[in-house]
Structures are given as structure tokens and as C-alpha cells.
Design an enzyme around this catalytic site. Structure first.
Site, PDB file in Angstrom:
ATOM      1  CE  LYS A   1      -3.976   0.236   2.360  1.00 29.21           C
ATOM      2  NZ  LYS A   1      -4.891   0.124   3.526  1.00 29.21           N
ATOM      3  CB  ILE A   2       2.214   3.407  -2.344  1.00 28.45           C
ATOM      4  CG1 ILE A   2       3.286   2.317  -2.245  1.00 28.45           C
ATOM      5  CG2 ILE A   2       2.855   4.781  -2.535  1.00 28.45           C
ATOM      6  CD1 ILE A   2       4.155   2.188  -3.493  1.00 28.45           C
TER       7      ILE A   2
END
Length: 369
Positions: free
Chosen positions: A141-142
Site C-alpha cells: 500500500k502506497i
């Protein structure tokens, strides 16, 4: 008789649980949710892990004792504990992953929120987390901050699957799609197997209504109050319209023909914040093929118990969504300001949760010595 969650999955919506803990893993609960609730993936964030470690002390005690004895830092201990959980969950979902050819069976783990405005550090940690988890059905997750966009491109280019989080505006979502497509082009040039690279774009829903409704109440007119609790759905529906438009483009179709996967829209923040609203609102009103809905357990159980799935509730509502956005502007809601505020607050909330997680682990490490 099929259950509402089975009907939702049949309509093309992947149901992912927005929660993970070691207790869910070791008790068999997570595996059971695959069978009983049609759950096909898991998302995590610092808030979830802070709660898991704070409330599941015994489950983590042995590992934290070993980490304390080895002199591990708080940050190292967090990475060790969370990547172990994600790896174990990924193994539980491996059958789903194989059965769906990599589309589902995904488990997300987030880079440190402290890095949300540091591109290079985000890229480095994304690679580290991918390596440490060591499972191809993981998603890194970014956040979709300005600094996160080039990190998304670089991570995809390295052949790493990404969950882009904290998207609130169509403008930013458009940039996220650009970042994903640029990453795919670079991955292709580097010789990566495009079919192995997956991505979802997490569009937050209920938080939009919370902020917009606050502004509508402050405006106070009959016209303004009539628009309450409608912005989140309209914004998400317009995101799906944008998704359809962008991924139908000839140059994108060419990439897909070469084996690439479309970046699926994911509906996040789908638990209702206003108790006067139906508890399945952000599930039943956001149904369309090729989407993901990541739900807290309470919303998952509500959907299973009494969700009414009526088929596609997105593509038939584009005109109403556009009209709603025009009405919001007409009564004085600055939607661009709303979404920028929500992005800033989202990063701040995750940083606060990260600090809480660090404090929880610090206390646990000290107690384990």
C-alpha cells in the site's frame, strides 16, 4: 439459497476484509470467512495493526520476547510482526489467489505513513516489505500523495503489485492511473511478466460524506440539507466512470492485450459514520463488475445478514452523480478543498496511528525484556 455476500461476489465485486490480526489467523477465523462470507482478500493499515497488537498481547508475546532479547528496535519489531501476519494471511488466501489467476487472494501491507511525502524512502520500503513478506499475492500500500505518485510508478516498474490508498478526488485518481500505466510501460521494457503485476486504487467513500455533510449543515439552506449523504456515492461512481474511460483507451488496451491487468477501483472507508444511514449503504449502492469493496467486519456482517444486492448500481447513475456534484458547487461546497483536506487529514491520521503502534510495540518490548 445464496447469501447476500455470494450475490455481491457474483455481481463482480470482490469482498476484502479491512482487518487483520494474529488471532484471526491462528483461530481459523480468517479461513472461515473465505468459506462463510465469500471474503477474497484482506487490507491492513497502521490503525489495524496498532489495535491487533494492543488487544492481542498473548498472540504476539512470544515473538516480541524474542525480538526484545535480540535487541531489535521498535521499527524492526513492527516490520517483523506485521510482515509475519501478512505472510501467514497470504498463505491462507493462496487458494483464492490461484483460483482467480491472481486477481484476488490479496493481502495488503502499508509503507510507513511517515514516508508519505518522501518518494525515495517509500520506494525503498515498498521493495523491502515485498521482499520480507515474500508472497506474490501481497499488495504494497502506497498513499496517493504527490510524493507517492512517482513511488507507485517505480514500484510497479519493479514488478511489485500495489494498492494505492487515500484517494479522494477524481483529479488525483487520474494521476494515479497515469502513475500505474507509466509503471507498466517501464515494467514491460524491463522484461517483467505484466500478468503478474496487479493493482487496486482505493477510493475513500464515507469520509467524503462526513466532511461534505458538515459543510452542508453549516450552509443550512433547504437546498444544501437535501444534498446530505450523497457526495460519497456520487464521487465514487464518477471514479468508476473515469476508470471505464481510461482503461478503454487504445494505448491501454494494447497494454492489456500484452498481458497487463486493469487497475481495479476499490471502495474503502465503507463503514457508515452517520448512524441514521443504512449500514450497508456503501456496499449495495456501489456494485459494478471489476471492483473491490474492503469492509470492516461490522459492515461485512451487516451485508451478509441483510444486504440487498440489486445488480449494477454505479453505471446507471452517472448522470445523477454529475448533477449532484453541480448542485454541491451551486450551494457553495468547494469539493476540491474537501478532497485536499481529507488527503491531508488521512495522512495525519495514519501517522498518528503509526505513532500509537510504535508506542504499543515499545511498551510490549520493554515488558518482554
Amino acid at each position: 439459497m445464496s447469501t447476500p455476500t455470494q450475490e455481491l461476489a457474483a455481481a463482480g465485486v470482490s469482498i476484502w476484509l479491512d482487518d487483520l490480526s494474529r488471532a484471526r489467523i491462528v483461530s481459523g477465523n480468517l479461513a472461515d470467512l473465505i468459506e462463510s462470507r465469500t471474503v477474497s482478500g484482506v487490507t491492513t493499515n497502521p490503525t489495524i495493526f496498532a489495535g491487533a497488537i494492543a488487544n492481542g498481547g498473548e498472540d504476539y508475546a512470544g515473538q516480541l520476547h524474542e525480538l526484545a532479547a535480540s535487541g531489535a528496535s521498535v521499527d524492526d519489531a513492527i516490520i517483523a510482526a506485521t510482515t509475519d501476519d501478512v505472510r501467514a494471511a497470504a498463505d491462507i488466501f493462496r487458494g483464492v489467489y490461484d483460483a482467480t489467476n491472481g486477481v484476488d487472494g490479496r493481502v495488503s501491507i502499508e509503507v510507513s505513513p511517515d514516508l508519505a511525502h518522501d518518494t525515495d524512502a517509500t520506494i525503498a520500503q515498498a521493495g523491502l516489505l515485498w521482499q520480507l513478506v515474500g508472497r506474490e499475492n501481497a499488495l504494497i500500500k502506497i498513499p496517493a500523495t504527490k510524493a507517492g505518485l512517482p513511488a507507485i510508478t517505480a514500484t510497479i516498474a519493479a514488478g511489485i503489485s500495489v494498492n494505492v490508498t487515500l484517494i479522494f478526488s477524481l483529479e488525483r485518481y487520474n494521476e494515479v492511473i497515469d502513475a500505474y500505466l507509466a509503471g507498466l510501460q517501464a515494467a514491460r521494457e524491463a522484461g517483467h511478466d505484466l500478468s503478474k503485476i496487479h493493482s487496486v486504487a482505493s477510493f475513500f467513500v464515507s469520509r467524503v460524506d462526513t466532511e461534505v455533510d458538515k459543510r452542508l449543515v453549516a450552509i443550512g439552506t433547504t437546498e444544501a440539507l437535501a444534498l446530505k449523504s450523497k457526495a460519497g456515492l456520487a464521487n465514487a461512481r464518477l471514479a468508476y466512470e473515469l476508470f471505464e474511460q481510461r482503461f478503454a483507451a487504445p494505448e491501454v488496451q494494447e497494454l492489456l492485450a500484452a498481458g497487463a491487468n486493469a487497475q481495479r477501483p476499490l471502495w474503502a472507508s465503507t463503514g457508515v459514520k452517520d448512524p441514521s444511514l443504512p449500514d450497508t449503504l456503501y456496499v449495495t449502492e456501489l456494485v459494478a463488475a471489476g471492483t473491490v469493496n474492503t469492509m470492516p467486519e461490522k459492515t461485512l456482517e451487516a451485508t451478509f445478514d441483510h444486504g440487498v444486492i440489486t445488480g449494477d448500481t454505479i453505471t446507471t447513475n452517472y448522470a445523477d452523480a454529475h448533477a449532484l456534484m453541480a448542485e454541491l458547487a451551486g450551494v457553495g461546497v468547494d469539493f476540491a478543498d474537501v478532497t485536499q483536506l481529507l488527503e491531508d487529514e488521512g495522512v495525519e491520521k495514519f501517522i498518528a496511528s503509526w505513532q500509537e503502534l510504535k508506542e504499543t510495540v515499545h511498551v510490549a518490548l520493554e515488558a518482554a525484556k
